[in-house]
Design a protein around this motif. Structure first.
Motif, PDB file in Angstrom:
ATOM      1  N   LYS A   1      -7.854 -30.466  36.568  1.00 56.83           N
ATOM      2  CA  LYS A   1      -7.440 -31.740  36.495  1.00 56.83           C
ATOM      3  C   LYS A   1      -6.002 -32.074  36.134  1.00 56.83           C
ATOM      4  O   LYS A   1      -5.575 -32.632  36.611  1.00 56.83           O
ATOM      5  N   LEU A   2      -5.471 -31.096  35.453  1.00 53.07           N
ATOM      6  CA  LEU A   2      -4.042 -31.105  35.045  1.00 53.07           C
ATOM      7  C   LEU A   2      -3.376 -30.806  36.142  1.00 53.07           C
ATOM      8  O   LEU A   2      -2.253 -31.333  36.325  1.00 53.07           O
ATOM      9  N   GLY A   3      -3.867 -29.786  37.103  1.00 55.57           N
ATOM     10  CA  GLY A   3      -3.210 -29.606  38.238  1.00 55.57           C
ATOM     11  C   GLY A   3      -2.779 -30.762  39.055  1.00 55.57           C
ATOM     12  O   GLY A   3      -1.902 -31.197  39.756  1.00 55.57           O
ATOM     13  N   LYS A   4      -4.175 -31.512  39.172  1.00 62.07           N
ATOM     14  CA  LYS A   4      -3.974 -32.906  39.995  1.00 62.07           C
ATOM     15  C   LYS A   4      -3.021 -33.781  39.536  1.00 62.07           C
ATOM     16  O   LYS A   4      -2.185 -34.329  40.141  1.00 62.07           O
ATOM     17  N   ILE A   5      -2.797 -33.941  37.955  1.00 60.26           N
ATOM     18  CA  ILE A   5      -2.016 -34.752  37.284  1.00 60.26           C
ATOM     19  C   ILE A   5      -0.698 -34.264  37.799  1.00 60.26           C
ATOM     20  O   ILE A   5       0.178 -34.942  38.071  1.00 60.26           O
ATOM     21  N   LEU A   6      -0.430 -33.023  37.504  1.00 60.24           N
ATOM     22  CA  LEU A   6       0.914 -32.669  37.778  1.00 60.24           C
ATOM     23  C   LEU A   6       1.409 -32.635  39.335  1.00 60.24           C
ATOM     24  O   LEU A   6       2.581 -33.167  39.501  1.00 60.24           O
ATOM     25  N   THR A   7       0.545 -32.827  40.323  1.00 62.44           N
ATOM     26  CA  THR A   7       0.905 -33.063  41.690  1.00 62.44           C
ATOM     27  C   THR A   7       1.298 -34.460  41.811  1.00 62.44           C
ATOM     28  O   THR A   7       2.035 -34.856  42.349  1.00 62.44           O
ATOM     29  N   VAL A   8       0.426 -35.404  41.074  1.00 64.43           N
ATOM     30  CA  VAL A   8       0.758 -36.534  41.378  1.00 64.43           C
ATOM     31  C   VAL A   8       2.058 -37.184  40.477  1.00 64.43           C
ATOM     32  O   VAL A   8       2.826 -37.596  41.020  1.00 64.43           O
ATOM     33  N   VAL A   9       2.455 -36.411  39.817  1.00 68.00           N
ATOM     34  CA  VAL A   9       3.674 -36.619  38.920  1.00 68.00           C
ATOM     35  C   VAL A   9       4.887 -35.663  39.779  1.00 68.00           C
ATOM     36  O   VAL A   9       5.900 -36.179  39.856  1.00 68.00           O
ATOM     37  N   GLY A  10       4.260 -34.516  40.335  1.00 68.38           N
ATOM     38  CA  GLY A  10       5.198 -33.873  40.978  1.00 68.38           C
ATOM     39  C   GLY A  10       5.655 -34.619  42.401  1.00 68.38           C
ATOM     40  O   GLY A  10       6.838 -34.420  42.726  1.00 68.38           O
ATOM     41  N   LEU A  11       4.864 -35.349  43.092  1.00 75.01           N
ATOM     42  CA  LEU A  11       5.392 -35.916  44.375  1.00 75.01           C
ATOM     43  C   LEU A  11       6.602 -36.941  44.256  1.00 75.01           C
ATOM     44  O   LEU A  11       7.633 -36.527  44.747  1.00 75.01           O
ATOM     45  N   PRO A  12       6.599 -37.885  43.013  1.00 74.12           N
ATOM     46  CA  PRO A  12       7.684 -38.456  42.923  1.00 74.12           C
ATOM     47  C   PRO A  12       8.943 -37.469  42.518  1.00 74.12           C
ATOM     48  O   PRO A  12      10.134 -37.765  42.729  1.00 74.12           O
ATOM     49  N   SER A  13       8.668 -36.424  41.503  1.00 75.60           N
ATOM     50  CA  SER A  13       9.629 -35.511  41.307  1.00 75.60           C
ATOM     51  C   SER A  13      10.453 -35.241  42.278  1.00 75.60           C
ATOM     52  O   SER A  13      11.607 -34.829  42.640  1.00 75.60           O
ATOM     53  N   ALA A  14       9.568 -34.500  43.417  1.00 71.41           N
ATOM     54  CA  ALA A  14       9.991 -34.074  44.600  1.00 71.41           C
ATOM     55  C   ALA A  14      10.902 -34.801  45.272  1.00 71.41           C
ATOM     56  O   ALA A  14      12.155 -34.638  45.863  1.00 71.41           O
ATOM     57  N   LEU A  15      10.650 -36.008  45.417  1.00 69.97           N
ATOM     58  CA  LEU A  15      11.398 -37.088  46.166  1.00 69.97           C
ATOM     59  C   LEU A  15      12.585 -37.442  45.573  1.00 69.97           C
ATOM     60  O   LEU A  15      13.576 -37.596  45.922  1.00 69.97           O
ATOM     61  N   LEU A  16      12.263 -37.498  43.967  1.00 66.81           N
ATOM     62  CA  LEU A  16      13.517 -37.499  43.346  1.00 66.81           C
ATOM     63  C   LEU A  16      14.631 -36.455  43.371  1.00 66.81           C
ATOM     64  O   LEU A  16      15.885 -36.846  43.631  1.00 66.81           O
TER      65      LEU A  16
ATOM     66  N   VAL B   1      12.613 -27.420  49.876  1.00 70.68           N
ATOM     67  CA  VAL B   1      11.918 -27.585  48.661  1.00 70.68           C
ATOM     68  C   VAL B   1      10.884 -28.818  48.815  1.00 70.68           C
ATOM     69  O   VAL B   1       9.851 -28.738  48.596  1.00 70.68           O
ATOM     70  N   ALA B   2      11.559 -29.917  48.757  1.00 71.99           N
ATOM     71  CA  ALA B   2      10.927 -31.173  48.763  1.00 71.99           C
ATOM     72  C   ALA B   2       9.864 -31.326  49.758  1.00 71.99           C
ATOM     73  O   ALA B   2       8.656 -31.785  49.574  1.00 71.99           O
ATOM     74  N   GLY B   3      10.353 -30.969  50.831  1.00 71.92           N
ATOM     75  CA  GLY B   3       9.467 -30.873  52.120  1.00 71.92           C
ATOM     76  C   GLY B   3       8.223 -30.252  52.032  1.00 71.92           C
ATOM     77  O   GLY B   3       6.784 -30.570  52.395  1.00 71.92           O
ATOM     78  N   ALA B   4       8.335 -28.971  51.525  1.00 70.01           N
ATOM     79  CA  ALA B   4       7.119 -28.167  51.584  1.00 70.01           C
ATOM     80  C   ALA B   4       6.196 -28.364  50.341  1.00 70.01           C
ATOM     81  O   ALA B   4       5.090 -28.504  50.551  1.00 70.01           O
ATOM     82  N   PHE B   5       6.830 -29.022  49.150  1.00 62.96           N
ATOM     83  CA  PHE B   5       6.010 -29.601  48.053  1.00 62.96           C
ATOM     84  C   PHE B   5       5.034 -30.754  48.511  1.00 62.96           C
ATOM     85  O   PHE B   5       4.065 -31.172  48.318  1.00 62.96           O
ATOM     86  N   VAL B   6       5.953 -31.584  49.573  1.00 59.36           N
ATOM     87  CA  VAL B   6       5.054 -32.875  49.942  1.00 59.36           C
ATOM     88  C   VAL B   6       3.925 -32.387  50.716  1.00 59.36           C
ATOM     89  O   VAL B   6       2.899 -32.940  50.611  1.00 59.36           O
ATOM     90  N   LEU B   7       4.062 -31.330  51.501  1.00 61.09           N
ATOM     91  CA  LEU B   7       3.042 -31.004  52.110  1.00 61.09           C
ATOM     92  C   LEU B   7       1.839 -30.529  51.426  1.00 61.09           C
ATOM     93  O   LEU B   7       0.750 -30.703  51.872  1.00 61.09           O
ATOM     94  N   ALA B   8       2.324 -29.669  50.532  1.00 61.42           N
ATOM     95  CA  ALA B   8       1.067 -29.288  49.542  1.00 61.42           C
ATOM     96  C   ALA B   8       0.567 -30.393  48.737  1.00 61.42           C
ATOM     97  O   ALA B   8      -0.761 -30.452  48.661  1.00 61.42           O
TER      98      ALA B   8
END
Lengths: 406, 150
Positions: A169-184, A43-50
């Protein structure tokens, strides 16, 4: 004592060596617990790729942006299943969310998981697809599907440029938030193992970081293979620049993950604390095949060599594809072996540091091989359904050349 | 604002989900949870209601004063009666019908050997004898009184 228990002990005893404590005879964390870090890692890997596409603007991998999100979602939906199956009373698993204790690492994982699923991944997929969902809800002729899309629009079919810009714009913010979330999310899995101070094979502050990078490698490899398979199945030309870029990232992830693992081993070997003897015996004995051969030789060095070749030598497309396929598969196998070596390997040796127990996998049953296979295949089934409901290729079909129908 | 209406609905859904979660939680959290600590306080009563297996030494003392006072003076004083005689609540409840078993004469060496047989894994200070050598062939209780071995 119960006769059947004595009978099973009799079978197990010859496989035990040295001095172990009685409660260590049966290995408690089975293959399902191997799957848990493996699946969350995907999951985390696929998300990081995205997020490479979205946050870091790597345009070459645009064709697999949505696919990566769907892969992440499909595996995430299954991520807690192995944990639940491992419980003697799966129906009680929910208690961990109902009455969480702050000192319970696992309970907190439940909330990290929910946050990531609901706020990050589902939202991101939905925002990205919203335009199409609205269009499909108007044009779809098969009525159950149309109703499904209608529900997904939440009753708002406003796809004005301004609303789409807000989504973007919101999607972009979410990805920025999502990246640490995926790593977390995945670092947390490493943290759960790394913080088990009773076990020298696990207890290490490097554990979360190693898990994160091996997660990236596995997720990237999985998306790459799925992408290649889908192109073949749909009879579409593979976007080579995209594939090459994925290959590059895969190589990077494997190199970093492997170096970290080796650094940790080096440190263990150099410090040579009191547990070093037993770990040497472990690595040279019970883990010889799964660690030396599968994890290191086949799973890390071979893909590193193959992917490295694609970087330094000009290879024809056909050869590169074969290399990518090989190294992707090997990396997936190698990372599975790594999870195995961590989870099962860490339970082989006794707390006495003077003996080993053994693991006999069941075939059927709640924690047997078959349930492990089902847990592993289920995400692919879910992915197929997701691909049917939310085809990720609609958007690019006109810009790219999906030539040659057979 | 009109263009963000769909997001408003998402927020409503999230709030509804949160309320739903709290609602479900109020049903699923057991009644007495958290009263005494991070667990179900009623569990204490539930456990108390379970059938008992061990009676504990004070119970034995009432009827077997001799053994109890012997043992109290001996090196076995820290051991509970039931660590040698097994769980005996049933015997305490009806001493006439449930007769506890004693180790038989021919089993005695193995019985005492469970704890006193020589083994490297025992603390060196613990009294141990080599069962092959220590008065071979004779039952331990011919010389040691189990309740007052020394």
């Amino acid at each position: 004592m119960d006769m059947s228990l004595i009978e099973s002990l009799r079978n197990a005893l010859p496989l035990v060596s040295g001095f172990i404590y009685p409660n260590e005879l049966e290995l408690q964390w089975s293959i399902l617990i191997v799957l848990y870090p493996y699946i969350t890692g995907l999951v985390a890997g696929a998300f990081v790729l995205a997020s490479l596409e979205r946050v870091f603007n790597v345009k070459a991998i645009k064709p697999i942006y949505r696919l990566s999100l769907l892969v992440a979602l499909a595996f995430l939906l299954v991520a807690t299943l192995p944990l639940n199956l491992h419980l003697g009373h799966p129906e009680r698993g929910i208690s961990i969310l109902m009455t969480p204790h702050t000192s319970s690492a696992m309970a907190m994982f439940g909330f990290v998981y929910l946050w990531y699923l609901m706020v990050v991944l589902l939202m991101e997929v939905w925002l990205d697809y919203r335009k199409q969902i609205v269009e499909w809800s108007r044009s779809e002729t098969f009525w159950p599907k149309r109703i499904f899309y209608k529900v997904l629009t939440l009753g708002v079919d406003n796809i004005s440029p301004r609303s789409l810009a807000i989504d973007e714009k919101l999607g972009k913010i979410l990805t920025v938030v999502g990246l640490p979330s995926a790593l977390l999310l995945h670092g947390y899995v490493g943290f759960i193992f790394g913080s088990l101070k009773a076990n020298p094979w696990w207890s290490s502050p490097l554990m979360p970081i190693i898990f994160i990078f091996s997660a990236m490698a596995s997720g990237i490899a999985a998306v790459m293979l799925i992408y290649m398979f889908l192109c073949w199945a749909r009879d579409v030309v593979i976007d080579m620049p995209c594939l090459d870029t994925i290959g590059k990232f895969l190589l990077t992830a494997i190199i970093v993950a492997f170096s970290l693992e080796m650094l940790e081993s080096l440190q263990t070997a150099y410090e040579a604390e009191e547990h070093f003897d037993i770990i040497t015996l472990l690595v040279e004995g019970k883990l010889l095949v799964s660690m030396m051969l599968i994890q290191i030789m086949l799973g890390s060095l071979t893909p590193m060599f193959l992917l490295g070749l694609t970087q330094v030598v000009e290879l024809p497309e056909k050869v590169r594809k074969v290399f990518y396929m090989l190294s992707g598969s090997l990396a997936l196998i190698g990372i599975f072996a790594m999870r195995w070596n961590v989870v099962i390997g860490g339970q082989f040796f006794s707390k006495s540091l003077r003996g080993f127990t053994t693991y006999k996998m069941h075939l059927v049953g709640r924690e047997g091989l078959f349930s492990a296979i089902i847990v592993e295949l289920l995400p692919l089934v879910i992915l197929a359904v997701l691909l049917y409901l939310l085809p990720p290729w609609e958007k690019e079909s006109h810009s790219k050349s999906p030539t040659t129908a057979a | 604002m009109k263009d963000a209406q769909h997001l408003l609905r998402v927020i409503i859904i999230f709030v509804a989900a949160l309320v739903g979660f709290l609602l479900v939680r109020s049903f699923l959290v057991p009644e007495s949870f958290g009263k005494l600590g991070h667990y179900r306080a009623n569990a204490v009563d539930d456990v108390l209601a379970l059938p008992r297996h061990y009676a504990g030494e004070p119970a034995c003392k009432k009827c077997h004063a001799q053994q109890a006072s012997d043992k109290a003076k001996s090196s076995h004083r820290h051991m509970s009666c039931e660590s040698c005689h097994g769980a005996l609540q049933a015997h305490v409840d009806s001493p006439k019908t449930v007769k506890p078993s004693k180790p038989k004469e021919n089993e005695m060496r193995a019985f005492c050997g469970n704890c006193h047989g020589k083994s490297l894994s025992r603390p060196a200070k613990f009294p141990q004898v080599d069962l092959e050598e220590h008065n071979r062939g004779m039952a331990c209780n011919q010389c040691h009184q189990p309740h007052q071995p020394k």
